[in-house]
Enzyme design. Structure first.
Site, mmCIF file in Angstrom:
data_model
loop_
_atom_site.group_PDB
_atom_site.id
_atom_site.type_symbol
_atom_site.label_atom_id
_atom_site.label_comp_id
_atom_site.label_asym_id
_atom_site.label_seq_id
_atom_site.Cartn_x
_atom_site.Cartn_y
_atom_site.Cartn_z
ATOM 1 N N TYR A 156 -44.771 13.713 -19.867
ATOM 2 C CA TYR A 156 -44.846 15.161 -20.013
ATOM 3 C C TYR A 156 -43.664 16.004 -19.345
ATOM 4 O O TYR A 156 -43.317 16.880 -20.235
ATOM 5 C CB TYR A 156 -46.271 15.591 -19.282
ATOM 6 C CG TYR A 156 -46.699 16.793 -19.411
ATOM 7 C CD1 TYR A 156 -47.527 17.257 -20.633
ATOM 8 C CD2 TYR A 156 -46.379 17.999 -18.470
ATOM 9 C CE1 TYR A 156 -47.924 18.520 -20.813
ATOM 10 C CE2 TYR A 156 -46.931 18.909 -18.806
ATOM 11 C CZ TYR A 156 -47.695 19.330 -20.028
ATOM 12 O OH TYR A 156 -48.194 20.828 -20.250
ATOM 13 N N LYS A 160 -41.364 18.378 -21.680
ATOM 14 C CA LYS A 160 -41.420 19.804 -21.596
ATOM 15 C C LYS A 160 -40.028 20.446 -21.331
ATOM 16 O O LYS A 160 -39.629 21.384 -21.718
ATOM 17 C CB LYS A 160 -42.636 20.305 -20.576
ATOM 18 C CG LYS A 160 -44.047 20.140 -21.023
ATOM 19 C CD LYS A 160 -44.254 20.827 -22.311
ATOM 20 C CE LYS A 160 -45.708 21.019 -22.594
ATOM 21 N NZ LYS A 160 -45.975 21.635 -23.877
#
Ligand code: NAI
Length: 251
Positions: A156, A160
């Site tokens: 993640y 991002k």
């Protein structure tokens, strides 16, 4: 905010932040293409927008499939002649919370496919259309996890940070083509994605709130306000930037 008659595509708009953004765009007079891998949810959002007097259609798209992303933009342009704004919001958190040495390859591949490759596909296809028509505006939904370290979810974090990097690089490339590219970086915000994190332990909510100066989670409509501002002409000299909406967590 000046969004009237803009043709706006939002990915992952069937729930959470994407759905709230779709509703706000609808209220501001935009024509909204509510796109999601879950067509039923997207259609529900369309019904809510039209019931409130707005204009919207639903298109099913899995952002990890390039042909489906191409079809999303082609069908939008066929229906509405142009693509003024794309909000690349679709994202997943991964199934497990594990440190890097234990991080599953399945989570890695799934999260990178949706959050990073999906945003790349959507930006690429949108930029081809926007270059052709001579204008455009891209708003990517990154995360506080794209600006600061976060534990137990390397894929993640990687995805991002990549969204923030892609935002800045594309903004640099396309500024002179009358195309802006920006990102919002939400902190912890009420949604299905946050519920998944909260379900990992009973006291997770209390633990997370200790890091938030405002001592509460964000609401999807509060993130939508930032997305709509970046998509509007009110921010017309802003490009390549991240707008952090996190109740002060990044401080
Ligand atoms: P959510 O789970 O409510 O919404 C995500 C939407 O994306 C769902 O409707 C889902 O069906 C859709 N989706 C999933 N995979 C897809 C695919 N392959 N193709 C198309 N659509 C797909 O979660 P939320 O929180 O609204 O997430 C929206 C964005 O906000 C994500 O990019 C997330 O990473 C980001 N974000 C969320 C935060 C939070 O605390 N809720 C914090 C920071 C960023």
């Amino acid at each position: 905010m000046n969004l009237k008659d803009k043709v706006v595509v939002i990915t992952g708009a069937g729930s959470g932040i994407g759905a709230a953004a779709a509703q706000l765009f609808g209220m501001q007079g935009a024509t909204v293409v509510v796109s999601d891998i879950n067509l039923e949810n997207a259609q529900q959002v369309v019904e809510e927008i039209t019931a409130a007097g707005g204009k919207a259609i639903a298109i099913k798209t899995d952002v990890t499939k390039f042909e489906e992303v191409e079809r999303l933009v082609t069908d939008t342009v066929k229906a509405h002649d142009r693509l003024d704004v794309i909000v690349n919001n679709a994202g997943i958190g991964g199934a497990n919370q594990k440190k890097t040495a234990e991080h599953t390859h399945e989570d890695w591949h799934n999260v990178i496919a949706v959050n990073q490759t999906g945003v790349f596909y959507c930006m690429q296809v949108a930029l081809r259309q926007m270059t052709k028509q001579g204008h455009g505006n891209i708003v990517n939904v990154a995360s506080l996890a794209g600006l600061k370290a976060s534990g137990n979810n390397l894929s993640y974090s990687a995805s991002k940070f990549a969204v923030v990097g892609m935002t800045k690089s594309a903004a640099l490339e396309y500024g002179h083509k009358n195309i802006r590219v920006n990102a919002v970086c939400p902190g912890y915000t009420h949604s299905a994605l946050l519920d998944q994190l909260l379900s990992t332990r009973d006291d997770m909510g209390d633990i997370l709130k200790r890091y938030i100066p405002m001592r509460r989670f964000g609401e999807a409509n509060e993130i939508a306000e930032g997305i709509c501002w970046l998509a509007s002409d009110n921010s017309k000299f802003v490009t390549g930037q991240t707008l952090t909406l996190d109740g002060g967590t990044s401080l």
